[in-house]
Design an enzyme around this catalytic site. Structure first.
Site, PDB file in Angstrom:
ATOM      1  N   TYR A 248       0.840  -1.303   0.083  1.00 43.49           N
ATOM      2  CA  TYR A 248      -0.090  -0.091  -0.133  1.00 43.49           C
ATOM      3  C   TYR A 248       0.858   1.276  -0.011  1.00 43.49           C
ATOM      4  CZ  TYR A 248       0.941   1.176   4.882  1.00 43.49           C
ATOM      5  OH  TYR A 248       1.586   1.587   6.211  1.00 43.49           O
TER       6      TYR A 248
ATOM      7  N   LYS B 170       6.541  -1.928   1.852  1.00 42.76           N
ATOM      8  CA  LYS B 170       5.488  -1.366   2.509  1.00 42.76           C
ATOM      9  C   LYS B 170       4.077  -2.185   2.383  1.00 42.76           C
ATOM     10  CE  LYS B 170       3.137   3.219   3.046  1.00 42.76           C
ATOM     11  NZ  LYS B 170       3.715   3.292   4.735  1.00 42.76           N
TER      12      LYS B 170
ATOM     13  N   GLU C 168      12.022   2.468  14.190  1.00 40.94           N
ATOM     14  CA  GLU C 168      11.119   3.546  13.855  1.00 40.94           C
ATOM     15  C   GLU C 168       9.709   3.564  14.673  1.00 40.94           C
ATOM     16  OE1 GLU C 168      10.350   2.661   9.787  1.00 40.94           O
ATOM     17  OE2 GLU C 168       9.877   0.753  10.264  1.00 40.94           O
TER      18      GLU C 168
ATOM     19  N   LEU D 159      11.132   1.425   7.325  1.00 39.51           N
ATOM     20  CA  LEU D 159      10.684   1.689   6.064  1.00 39.51           C
ATOM     21  C   LEU D 159      11.411   3.029   5.312  1.00 39.51           C
ATOM     22  CD1 LEU D 159       8.127   1.579   4.025  1.00 39.51           C
ATOM     23  CD2 LEU D 159       7.250   3.261   5.335  1.00 39.51           C
TER      24      LEU D 159
END
Length: 285
Positions: free
Chosen positions: A33, A149, A181, A205
């Site tokens: 996505y 992702k 993260e 990411l």
């Protein structure tokens, strides 16, 4: 007003859009996505999101059912049909629907592509940008390919709920003593004027907003160091902040109940937010 969504080549009222119960995105989280922000009716960082989408699909050996040019047109049409001034466009592509089997289905299986909008008036005027956010630290228990992702977001969702239960806004994940993260954002600290953020790898990411913010920071003659940093370093930092497509640049003023610096929003994050929003609006499509 009924929202118009995009599903497999058609624009439909949201209550008429249906996806098969055999879709691999539902059964296996076998999909990717992207989320693109909309400000003043225009798309922010579209090229970056389209490029990362293609990379994510490639890493999963999944085809890309739509060209970049057509994808841009779909985004623009959804903005128009739903009268989006400020908001988000969510895009998901899965490997498609097939009888349940761990093995991938035949290569000619039609993929599923879904896009929908979320209207968020005043997206860039979030009051938390002036007050700062609070985060907690949690163990990073996600799979190892966070650079892709994918739609498998259960643990980040759990992390959000852990933060909520602790009276915080988000959680920063820690692996081997180092922060990776946030649940849906990249993490940064500032020490002695230097911006420090995790270097790219499979552990995090590859944020589109991250890339833009670091470029703008360097252009503004700010010192940037890309490396892993510890939770203790974060707690001893002068400032901290996050970046994401929907939050842009957001200061962090508390970690695990302890203030970062003096516990107030510092100077670096607001300046980067200002630069990012100004430059992104100029380049918006």
């Amino acid at each position: 007003m009924t929202r118009t969504v995009y599903l497999n080549g058609q624009y439909l009222p949201e209550d008429e859009a249906k996806v098969s119960i055999f879709d691999r995105g539902f059964l296996f989280a076998d999909g990717v996505y992207e989320v693109t922000s909309v400000l003043d009716g225009k798309l922010i960082d579209f090229d970056g999101h389209a490029t990362r989408l293609a990379r994510s699909l490639g890493e999963l050996e999944m085809g890309n059912p739509i060209s970049k040019e057509d994808l841009l047109e779909v985004h623009r049409e959804l903005v128009r049909r739903n009268d989006i001034g400020d908001g988000l466009i969510y895009l998901q592509i899965t490997r498609g629907a097939a009888d349940r089997d761990f093995a991938y289905p035949a290569e000619d299986t039609p993929q599923t592509i879904v896009l929908f909008t979320q209207s968020k008036p005043g997206l860039a005027e979030n009051p938390m940008a002036t007050t700062g956010m609070k985060v907690i630290s949690i163990e990073d228990q996600r799979w190892g390919r966070r650079d892709i992702k994918t739609v498998q977001l259960l643990y980040p969702s759990m992390g959000k709920m852990m933060a909520k239960a602790a009276g915080a806004h988000d959680a920063w994940m820690v692996e081997d003593g180092k922060i990776t993260e946030g649940t849906s954002n990249n993490a940064y600290i500032v020490k002695n004027g230097k911006i420090i953020t995790r270097n790219l790898g499979t552990e995090i990411l590859h944020g589109i907003t991250r890339a833009a913010v670091l470029r703008f920071a360097r252009e503004a003659q700010m010192e940037v160091e890309e490396r892993a940093f510890t939770l203790d370093e974060a707690k001893a930092a002068d400032e901290a902040f996050i970046t994401s497509a929907s939050s842009f640049v957001m200061p962090v003023v508390e970690i695990d109940g302890a203030p970062v610096g003096d516990g107030k929003v510092g100077r670096v994050a607001p300046r980067l937010r200002e630069i990012y929003l100004d430059e992104s609006r100029k380049a918006a499509v």
